[in-house]
Design a protein around this motif. Structure first.
Motif, PDB file in Angstrom:
ATOM      1  N   LEU A   1       0.829  -1.203   0.000  1.00  0.00           N
ATOM      2  CA  LEU A   1       0.000   0.000   0.000  1.00  0.00           C
ATOM      3  C   LEU A   1       0.864   1.253   0.000  1.00  0.00           C
ATOM      4  N   GLY A   2       1.916   1.249   0.823  1.00  0.00           N
ATOM      5  CA  GLY A   2       2.809   2.392   0.896  1.00  0.00           C
ATOM      6  C   GLY A   2       3.413   2.715  -0.460  1.00  0.00           C
ATOM      7  N   PHE A   3       3.947   1.688  -1.133  1.00  0.00           N
ATOM      8  CA  PHE A   3       4.588   1.934  -2.426  1.00  0.00           C
ATOM      9  C   PHE A   3       3.552   2.267  -3.501  1.00  0.00           C
ATOM     10  N   PHE A   4       2.375   1.661  -3.389  1.00  0.00           N
ATOM     11  CA  PHE A   4       1.326   1.969  -4.356  1.00  0.00           C
ATOM     12  C   PHE A   4       0.942   3.441  -4.275  1.00  0.00           C
ATOM     13  N   LEU A   5       0.742   3.922  -3.056  1.00  0.00           N
ATOM     14  CA  LEU A   5       0.385   5.331  -2.881  1.00  0.00           C
ATOM     15  C   LEU A   5       1.473   6.241  -3.435  1.00  0.00           C
ATOM     16  N   ALA A   6       2.739   5.815  -3.200  1.00  0.00           N
ATOM     17  CA  ALA A   6       3.845   6.639  -3.685  1.00  0.00           C
ATOM     18  C   ALA A   6       3.835   6.706  -5.206  1.00  0.00           C
ATOM     19  N   VAL A   7       3.597   5.568  -5.864  1.00  0.00           N
ATOM     20  CA  VAL A   7       3.596   5.547  -7.332  1.00  0.00           C
ATOM     21  C   VAL A   7       2.419   6.341  -7.869  1.00  0.00           C
ATOM     22  N   ARG A   8       1.278   6.126  -7.258  1.00  0.00           N
ATOM     23  CA  ARG A   8       0.039   6.642  -7.817  1.00  0.00           C
ATOM     24  C   ARG A   8      -0.194   8.122  -7.525  1.00  0.00           C
ATOM     25  N   PHE A   9       0.122   8.517  -6.287  1.00  0.00           N
ATOM     26  CA  PHE A   9      -0.257   9.880  -5.903  1.00  0.00           C
ATOM     27  C   PHE A   9       0.925  10.796  -5.625  1.00  0.00           C
ATOM     28  N   ILE A  10       1.908  10.295  -4.879  1.00  0.00           N
ATOM     29  CA  ILE A  10       2.969  11.217  -4.464  1.00  0.00           C
ATOM     30  C   ILE A  10       3.843  11.590  -5.642  1.00  0.00           C
ATOM     31  N   ASN A  11       4.182  10.586  -6.467  1.00  0.00           N
ATOM     32  CA  ASN A  11       5.091  10.859  -7.580  1.00  0.00           C
ATOM     33  C   ASN A  11       4.531  11.903  -8.550  1.00  0.00           C
ATOM     34  N   PRO A  12       3.281  11.764  -9.023  1.00  0.00           N
ATOM     35  CA  PRO A  12       2.755  12.801  -9.913  1.00  0.00           C
ATOM     36  C   PRO A  12       2.699  14.172  -9.242  1.00  0.00           C
ATOM     37  N   ALA A  13       2.441  14.169  -7.931  1.00  0.00           N
ATOM     38  CA  ALA A  13       2.240  15.445  -7.255  1.00  0.00           C
ATOM     39  C   ALA A  13       3.548  16.194  -7.044  1.00  0.00           C
ATOM     40  N   ILE A  14       4.565  15.517  -6.523  1.00  0.00           N
ATOM     41  CA  ILE A  14       5.756  16.287  -6.138  1.00  0.00           C
ATOM     42  C   ILE A  14       6.987  15.917  -6.941  1.00  0.00           C
ATOM     43  N   GLY A  15       6.882  15.001  -7.895  1.00  0.00           N
ATOM     44  CA  GLY A  15       8.045  14.597  -8.677  1.00  0.00           C
ATOM     45  C   GLY A  15       8.730  15.758  -9.349  1.00  0.00           C
ATOM     46  N   GLN A  16       8.001  16.453 -10.223  1.00  0.00           N
ATOM     47  CA  GLN A  16       8.611  17.540 -10.983  1.00  0.00           C
ATOM     48  C   GLN A  16       9.057  18.709 -10.098  1.00  0.00           C
ATOM     49  N   PRO A  17       8.190  19.176  -9.169  1.00  0.00           N
ATOM     50  CA  PRO A  17       8.652  20.270  -8.294  1.00  0.00           C
ATOM     51  C   PRO A  17       9.937  19.927  -7.553  1.00  0.00           C
ATOM     52  N   LEU A  18      10.038  18.670  -7.071  1.00  0.00           N
ATOM     53  CA  LEU A  18      11.243  18.272  -6.344  1.00  0.00           C
ATOM     54  C   LEU A  18      12.448  18.308  -7.265  1.00  0.00           C
ATOM     55  N   TYR A  19      12.227  17.856  -8.508  1.00  0.00           N
ATOM     56  CA  TYR A  19      13.323  17.843  -9.475  1.00  0.00           C
ATOM     57  C   TYR A  19      13.808  19.260  -9.751  1.00  0.00           C
ATOM     58  N   GLN A  20      12.819  20.159  -9.939  1.00  0.00           N
ATOM     59  CA  GLN A  20      13.179  21.565 -10.180  1.00  0.00           C
ATOM     60  C   GLN A  20      13.959  22.127  -9.002  1.00  0.00           C
ATOM     61  N   ALA A  21      13.444  21.861  -7.802  1.00  0.00           N
ATOM     62  CA  ALA A  21      14.057  22.440  -6.611  1.00  0.00           C
ATOM     63  C   ALA A  21      15.487  21.941  -6.454  1.00  0.00           C
ATOM     64  N   LEU A  22      15.697  20.635  -6.597  1.00  0.00           N
ATOM     65  CA  LEU A  22      17.038  20.086  -6.409  1.00  0.00           C
ATOM     66  C   LEU A  22      17.973  20.543  -7.519  1.00  0.00           C
ATOM     67  N   ASN A  23      17.447  20.652  -8.736  1.00  0.00           N
ATOM     68  CA  ASN A  23      18.298  21.074  -9.837  1.00  0.00           C
ATOM     69  C   ASN A  23      18.621  22.557  -9.769  1.00  0.00           C
ATOM     70  N   GLY A  24      17.843  23.301  -8.950  1.00  0.00           N
ATOM     71  CA  GLY A  24      18.146  24.693  -8.757  1.00  0.00           C
ATOM     72  C   GLY A  24      19.464  24.889  -8.023  1.00  0.00           C
ATOM     73  N   LEU A  25      19.835  23.869  -7.232  1.00  0.00           N
ATOM     74  CA  LEU A  25      21.101  23.939  -6.488  1.00  0.00           C
ATOM     75  C   LEU A  25      22.263  23.770  -7.467  1.00  0.00           C
ATOM     76  N   PRO A  26      23.459  24.178  -7.048  1.00  0.00           N
ATOM     77  CA  PRO A  26      24.632  23.909  -7.887  1.00  0.00           C
ATOM     78  C   PRO A  26      24.743  22.407  -8.176  1.00  0.00           C
ATOM     79  N   GLN A  27      25.267  22.082  -9.344  1.00  0.00           N
ATOM     80  CA  GLN A  27      25.243  20.703  -9.811  1.00  0.00           C
ATOM     81  C   GLN A  27      25.936  19.732  -8.845  1.00  0.00           C
ATOM     82  N   GLY A  28      27.103  20.153  -8.341  1.00  0.00           N
ATOM     83  CA  GLY A  28      27.844  19.271  -7.440  1.00  0.00           C
ATOM     84  C   GLY A  28      27.032  18.926  -6.209  1.00  0.00           C
ATOM     85  N   ILE A  29      26.343  19.916  -5.651  1.00  0.00           N
ATOM     86  CA  ILE A  29      25.597  19.689  -4.405  1.00  0.00           C
ATOM     87  C   ILE A  29      24.396  18.800  -4.664  1.00  0.00           C
ATOM     88  N   SER A  30      23.627  19.119  -5.725  1.00  0.00           N
ATOM     89  CA  SER A  30      22.426  18.314  -5.962  1.00  0.00           C
ATOM     90  C   SER A  30      22.812  16.869  -6.256  1.00  0.00           C
TER      91      SER A  30
END
Lengths: 271, 424
Positions: free
Chosen positions: B135-164
């Protein structure tokens, strides 16, 4: 009352019940090891369970401590049903036991053996031990000190860092009792504590049992073979043969009971 | 604070720091060529796997052959996270990290709930926990990933490359280790009830199942990027000496501190006599699961290190034959000796991949598998307790408390005779 001799003093009878076993029956496949066993033990009593080899005495202890689950019957400790509980929870409720053939943690030190029995009372968690928190250090210190006190009582203090398996037999017995008491029990089950001891050692053991009984205010239920010990310290005795109770009473009564003599010595001896 | 850092502790810390600096200098100046560097990192990873197995087998007495399965899970999971990340896909990172967190929360809840009942069957417990994890992994695939996947990627990539990159690598290692831990917990519930020989067979089966699944990651499992039996290529090569060192020291310290605590004594007592441990109030079932999970987490972490050092993963690396390496290492080094495992872990990889490959004549590599059984045979005949027995260096040795100083004369009972009197 069931499971007790009739003629005990009213002062004893007025005390609260600690252990109440009723109709305990256990089969190993089709072999009946224990049949309709009942006993009621009141606070502070020292009760003996005797019987010839294979009578089912140790099985009774194993049933009380949850090693086996009885086929039928009830075991109540302080009013709580023990049947079906896992062993470690029964022990944590306040019942401790020793083993007929000593079962120490033979490759660990004497002190470790006692400390392990303190584990349920350690009072710190996994994170405390991994990060060495203040609580870890404080509790560990307390645990070690209390365990060392136990070793002192049992005359083992100077051997605390010896490997338990290297102790002489008599000391291993002592250590096993110390370890059992470290679980902070109210009821102590001793399974043939005098096995393999000479008469002089048995005398020392009797004094030790009397001493811990008063010091820790224990109720003691013991299985024993050696009449010297049973007849001297037990307040009353239950006798088993082939899984059934055949007699019950004060030591002097049991000693003269023809059924008991028959069980121990055979029918020939009575004639 | 400083007082606690005296003696063996201080010398151990200084010694390992010095080792770290020396190796770092050797690497920076190019004196340690990539081949030997690889062997050093490999040795560290193998030692971490073996330390985990020693915790399970040497200290807790549970004979397990499943260690390489968890090593594989850690390797593939962390590799998948970084593989996708460098291809602009944060889904693996989000799913593994948040799925693990949800699964852990659900499993904790289920365990707390089941604790209210007595005599819960093992299979029930297993199924409930399995459902919670799924159930935990299902929820992550189904709901969490679509919701915060891209924003998290943007946020982390905003950091300098070495740090991210370092953050993602850290999360990948943690994710791989956590996943290995969750799987080992689920697997451990039913299997650790078995006696030791049966446990060995069951865990061997687990390693084989993992291997077969990895052979078919692109067909049976929905992970085309792992490429099944063709091997996973294109994993970023991010493992550096500081990462290896930090992970390795973390494993050593966690294991040492765990073993030198009350829980550690409980773990040892289960090895000594399980029945007796249960009858002094130790919950042996949970103690065994704890050791099993911690050992598997070590393996999962090592898998992450190894995957990002090799930059290539292939199912045969986790096959039947190599899966005996950790067992050989701990038996060789001494069951129940961390020191022995650390020495033999490095030595074993050095011997197999360094010495025997490089310094034997051409075409002699095949002889490795004649040499090492012979070494083992000699070892078992001459020193069956292993190289170190149960010896530990001072830092890793369990402290022996000093004798208690009695201030006033204690009320010694007449019944406590001197030790000599009882000794017969």
């Amino acid at each position: 009352m069931r499971g007790r001799p009739e003629n005990l003093s009213p002062e004893v009878e007025a005390r609260p019940v600690v252990l109440e076993i009723e109709g305990l029956t256990h089969y190993f496949d089709s072999l009946r090891a224990v049949s309709n066993f009942s006993v009621t033990i009141k606070e502070g009593e020292l009760v003996g369970l005797i019987g010839p080899n294979g009578a089912g005495k140790t099985t009774v202890f194993n049933l009380i401590t949850g090693v086996y689950r009885p086929t039928a019957g009830s075991i109540r400790y302080d009013g709580a049903q023990l049947v079906g509980l896992p062993s470690h929870e029964i022990i944590q409720m306040g019942i401790a036991r020793t083993f007929q053939n000593i079962r120490l943690f033979a490759n660990l030190t004497v002190l470790d053996n006692v400390l392990i029995a303190y584990h349920p009372h350690s009072g710190y968690g996994l994170a405390d031990s991994i990060f060495r928190s203040r609580r870890f250090r404080e509790r560990e210190k307390v645990m070690i000190e209390r365990s060392q006190e136990f070793l002192e009582i049992f005359g083992l203090a100077d051997r605390q860092n010896d490997i338990a398996g290297s102790l002489p037999y008599g000391l291993q017995r002592r250590l096993e009792i110390a370890r059992a008491l470290a679980t902070q029990p109210r009821l102590l089950l001793l399974d043939e504590p005098a096995a393999g001891m000479n008469p002089q050692e048995i005398d020392q053991l009797m004094e030790l049992i009397q001493f811990i009984r008063e010091r820790f205010q224990l109720t003691i239920f013991l299985v024993e073979h050696r009449m010297r010990l049973v007849m001297n310290i037990c307040e009353w005795i239950t006798v088993m043969d082939f899984g059934e109770i055949i007699a019950r009473g004060k030591p002097e009564e049991v000693r003269g009971d023809p059924k008991v003599i028959e069980a121990y010595l055979g029918r020939q001896a009575i004639r | 604070m400083l007082q606690r850092l005296r003696g063996p502790n201080l010398s151990f810390i200084l010694g390992s720091l010095a080792f770290f600096v020396v190796v770092q200098i050797l690497i920076s100046t190019g004196l340690l060529n990539p081949y030997w560097q690889n062997i050093l990192f490999w040795g560290a990873a193998m030692t971490m796997v073996s330390l985990g197995l020693n915790l399970i087998y040497g200290f807790n007495g549970q004979f397990s052959l499943g260690q390489f399965g968890f090593y594989a899970i850690g390797a593939y999971a962390s590799a998948d996270i970084t593989y996708r990340w460098v291809r602009n896909d944060p889904s693996a990172l989000v799913v593994v990290i948040f799925g693990s967190i949800l699964a852990l929360i659900f499993m904790l809840g289920i365990s707390a709930f089941l604790r209210r009942f007595y005599g819960v069957a093992t299979l029930t417990k297993f199924l409930f926990n399995l459902l919670a994890a799924v159930l935990g992994f299902f929820l992550a695939v189904r709901f969490i990933n679509p919701a915060i996947g891209q924003p998290l990627y943007q946020a982390l990539n905003g950091l300098p490359q070495g740090i991210s990159q370092q953050i993602v690598f850290f999360l990948a290692l943690v994710g791989g280790a956590t996943l290995a831990g969750i799987v080992s917990y689920l697997f451990g519930i039913p299997v650790l009830e078995l006696g030791s020989d049966y446990l060995g067979i069951a865990t061997l089966g687990f390693t084989i199942i993992v291997k077969v699944l990895l052979d078919n990651t692109d067909t049976l499992l929905p992970f085309p990027e792992m490429k099944g039996a063709r091997g996973m290529v294109g994993i970023p090569k991010w493992t550096t000496w500081p990462w290896v060192f930090v992970c390795f020291m973390a494993v050593v310290l966690v294991m040492r501190n765990l073993l030198h605590s009350s829980t550690g004594r409980a773990i040892l007592s289960v090895r000594e006599d399980e029945r007796a441990a249960e009858l002094v109030g130790i919950n042996t079932a949970s103690t065994k699961i704890l050791a099993f999970v911690v050992g598997s987490v070590f393996a999962g972490l090592a898998g992450g290190i190894r995957a990002h050092d090799m930059a290539f993963l292939h199912p045969t690396m986790f096959g039947f034959l190599p899966s005996f390496n950790p067992l050989i290492i701990i038996v060789f080094g001494g069951l129940g000796s961390m020191t022995g495992t650390i020495i033999t872990g490095f030595f074993w990889i050095f011997l197999l991949e360094g010495l025997l490959r490089l310094y034997l004549p051409e075409g002699f590599e095949t002889w490795r598998f004649v040499v090492y059984p012979l070494v083992l045979l000699g070892m078992m005949l001459l020193r069956p307790q292993g190289l170190m027995g149960r010896y530990e260096i001072a830092f890793l040795r369990r402290p022996l408390p000093s004798l208690r100083v009695v201030k006033e004369t204690p009320p010694t009972p007449a019944v406590a005779p001197k030790a000599e009197e009882v000794a017969v």
